[in-house]
Structure formats: structure tokens, C-alpha cells
Design a protein around this motif. Structure first.
Motif, short mmCIF file in Angstrom:
data_model
loop_
_atom_site.label_atom_id
_atom_site.label_comp_id
_atom_site.label_asym_id
_atom_site.label_seq_id
_atom_site.Cartn_x
_atom_site.Cartn_y
_atom_site.Cartn_z
N LEU A 176 0.82 -1.21 0.00
CA LEU A 176 0.00 0.00 0.00
C LEU A 176 0.86 1.26 0.00
CD1 LEU A 176 -2.87 -0.89 2.50
CD2 LEU A 176 -3.08 -0.48 0.04
N GLN A 177 1.87 1.29 0.86
CA GLN A 177 2.67 2.53 0.95
C GLN A 177 3.48 2.76 -0.32
OE1 GLN A 177 6.15 3.14 1.58
NE2 GLN A 177 6.84 1.00 1.36
N LYS A 178 3.79 1.70 -1.04
CA LYS A 178 4.52 1.86 -2.30
C LYS A 178 3.60 2.33 -3.43
CE LYS A 178 8.12 -1.52 -1.22
NZ LYS A 178 8.68 -2.85 -1.52
N SER A 179 2.30 2.20 -3.23
CA SER A 179 1.36 2.55 -4.30
C SER A 179 0.91 4.01 -4.24
CB SER A 179 0.12 1.65 -4.22
OG SER A 179 -0.65 1.94 -3.06
N VAL A 180 1.33 4.74 -3.20
CA VAL A 180 0.91 6.14 -3.06
C VAL A 180 2.14 7.02 -2.87
CG1 VAL A 180 -1.32 5.55 -2.04
CG2 VAL A 180 0.65 5.91 -0.55
#
Length: 362
Positions: free
Chosen positions: A10-14
Motif C-alpha cells: 500500500l505505501q509503495k502505491s501512493v
């Protein structure tokens, strides 16, 4: 059994930009007034109609309940709840259902320069520093907000503001003291000539100040009869809180607004929060019985809008006596309304006066 999300994915996608424009809740953010940008005093820039904000966290002349030095920080913190209003409501025509007025939110630039220099055990040095720094701000910014501690601080903030305006070519500078008291004392056995009850007298003694350019609004405490008569005889304006309650702010303030608007190039408005009854605003150093209500205070500021008000202050907010935070919220809300509300171009159109809208209010 529920699976935990893959937070690494998730944190890599934003990216941080995805959240940059989102508002913060009212208890979050850097505690500047209304979340305004912080700026060094020497570099303050707020355009042609903006406001520079400064705090004066000083209460060394308190006589009953100290704590107003904590007021500037509390008002800043309370103001954060309004920080997102301009973005969310600025495009809409708004209706004040209390008064029937229509308005829009406007967004003048605001910059918070932090607190001016104070010296808690040296009143004279504090006043020198505050007056000098206020003068510099008055020279640099078109309009000023002072978040003051005890009301003594209004003497140096006004003196500095006035000097800065005279430097810029202004003529007469008016002063409106919204307060339960006259603050026209001459001497305190505790503090000498500079204290929270002498600020109006010291202002009146500045070279070139005229009694007719000074108004006391909302007064309601006992005072010396001879002093009261002397103020009237010399031409000071006096608008008691009872007149505002009985006649309404528009009628009670009409002559004050007319005179200051006709004769003054600029006006400074000072608010001692103890003008409000202590049942309404407990967070102050002086317990007020018989003060005005918040609706009347809002009405007072609405009547002052036609004046060339270029400086306002709020004094005597002492949050330690109000665990609810309401007193600081009242001060912040009042400042927000005065700064950011603007009459609609189509003034006079509201459900109170617009026949086409009457059906919606039956």
C-alpha cells in the motif's frame, strides 16, 4: 479470519502528493492563526489587503487571576478548526441564519510572525520591545492582528501600530476598546502606571491623540462617577453594554461609527474577552457579572465593518480557567468572521427580505 492488508504494498502505491490538499482535523497542524504560513517579521508579505499576526504572551500585570500569557497559543490552537473553511465554503453564497445576512468567504493573505519579545519580570523593557516590533510590522503589513496576554499589552501594540501608520502618512488613528471596564486607571499600588487597567489612559496620553477618536464599547462594571463624567465632558465616546442589549448594536454604535469613519484615517479595535459575561466566557482573569452575550459581540463587529479597521487585538484569554476551551474558540471564531466574511455583491437578498424565498422559511 480477516487478513491484514499488505501495508508494504500500500505505501509503495501512493505518494505524499496524494494527500497534500486534504484538510486536517481541528486539533492537528502547526498552531499558527488559522493555519497561516509562519513568516519571519523581516520577511512578512501579505499583499495589499492581508493580515500579519503577532502574539504578545505577557501577563505580568495581572491583579486577580494570572494566565493570559497562555492566551495567544490557545487562540491559535482553537483557530485551526477553521483552517479548511475557506477551501470548502469559499465558493458558496452563505446565509447567516442568526442575522439573516448573506455573505461569501474571502481569502486575504495571512502570515503569522510568531510572538513578539517579552520579558516577564520587566514590564518597561517588554513594552519597549513590543512597541518597536509592532511599529516595524505596521510599516511592513497593511493590517495587523495582535493576540495579546493581559490587556496592558494593548498600550505598546497600539502605540507601535500608530507610529507605523504615522510613518506611512496617516493622520488620525482611532481606538475602540471593547471591554467590560474603561481601563482608564492612572496608578496601581501593585504595578505602578503600566498595568491592565491603565492601557486606555496611557493611549489617550499619546501625543496627538484626541478624546473624540477613542470609544469605550460594552462597559458594564462599576467605576468612579467623577471619572465617568470627565470622560463624557472631554468628548470620549461611551457605549454601555446595556445600550447594546436594549437598542441593538446598530443603533447604539451609530454615532461612534459615523464619527470615526468621518475623521480617522485608520482604526484599531481592542477586545478584552471579559466584555462577555463569565457564564459565557469563563477563561479570563476577571470574573464578569452582567457582561454582554456572544451574539451582541458578533453584532458589534458587524457594525464596525464600514470603518477603516487596520488593526485588531484580542486580550485576556486565560485558558487554564476554561477546560472546555470555549473562550479561546469564541475569540478565534470572532476573528475568523471579521477577517474572512465579505458581504455579497447582491446584498439585501436573503430569506428574511427576499419574497421569492419566503416559502422555504414558513
Amino acid at each position: 479470519m480477516n487478513q491484514l492488508p499488505d501495508f508494504d504494498a500500500l505505501q509503495k502505491s501512493v505518494k505524499p502528493d496524494d494527500f497534500e490538499a486534504d484538510p486536517l482535523p481541528g486539533w492537528a497542524g502547526v498552531a499558527t492563526l488559522f493555519g497561516a504560513p509562519a513568516a519571519p517579521m523581516a520577511q512578512v508579505s501579505v499583499g495589499d489587503d492581508g493580515w500579519a499576526v503577532a502574539g504578545v504572551p505577557f501577563d505580568a500585570t495581572a491583579s486577580s487571576r494570572p494566565g493570559a500569557a497562555e492566551g495567544p497559543r490557545a487562540v491559535r490552537q482553537a483557530s485551526l478548526v477553521f483552517a479548511s473553511y475557506l477551501n470548502s465554503l469559499g465558493e458558496w453564497r452563505m446565509l447567516d441564519t442568526r442575522s439573516g445576512d448573506t455573505f461569501r468567504y474571502r481569502g486575504p493573505q495571512v502570515a503569522d510572525v510568531g510572538d513578539l519579545h517579552i520579558y516577564p519580570t520587566d514590564t518597561i523593557r517588554t513594552f519597549k520591545a513590543v512597541a518597536a516590533e509592532s511599529r516595524a510590522l505596521s510599516q511592513a503589513a497593511p493590517r495587523l492582528i495582535f493576540l495579546n496576554g493581559d490587556h496592558s499589552a494593548t498600550f505598546p501594540t497600539f502605540a507601535g501600530f500608530r507610529s507605523g501608520r504615522l510613518d506611512r502618512g496617516a493622520g488620525r488613528v482611532g481606538f475602540i476598546n471593547i471591554d467590560h471596564h474603561f481601563d482608564f486607571g492612572n496608578w496601581s499600588a501593585l504595578h505602578g502606571p503600566l498595568y491592565h487597567g491603565s492601557n486606555s489612559r496611557r493611549i489617550s496620553e499619546l501625543p496627538g491623540m484626541r478624546p473624540e477618536d477613542i470609544a469605550f464599547v460594552g462597559v458594564g462594571d462599576v467605576t468612579k462617577y467623577d471619572q465617568y463624567r470627565d470622560l463624557l465632558d472631554r468628548g470620549f465616546h461611551v457605549v454601555p453594554g446595556t445600550a447594546i442589549r436594549k437598542e441593538g448594536a446598530a443603533t447604539a454604535l451609530r454615532s461612534v461609527v459615523h464619527h470615526l469613519g468621518e475623521h480617522c484615517d485608520t482604526v484599531y479595535v481592542s477586545l478584552d474577552i471579559d466584555v462577555l459575561d463569565s457564564a459565557v466566557a469563563t477563561g479570563t482573569g476577571h470574573v464578569t457579572m452582567g457582561g454582554i452575550g456572544t451574539g451582541a459581540l458578533l453584532d458589534i463587529y458587524e457594525q464596525l465593518r464600514p470603518l477603516p479597521v487596520e488593526a485588531v487585538d484580542v486580550a485576556e484569554v486565560a485558558p487554564r480557567y476554561d477546560p472546555s476551551g470555549s473562550t479561546a474558540q469564541i475569540a478565534a471564531h470572532l476573528l475568523f468572521n471579521f477577517l474572512f466574511r465579505a458581504e455579497c455583491a447582491e446584498s439585501g437578498l436573503s430569506p428574511w427580505t427576499d419574497p421569492a424565498a419566503e416559502q422555504t422559511w414558513e
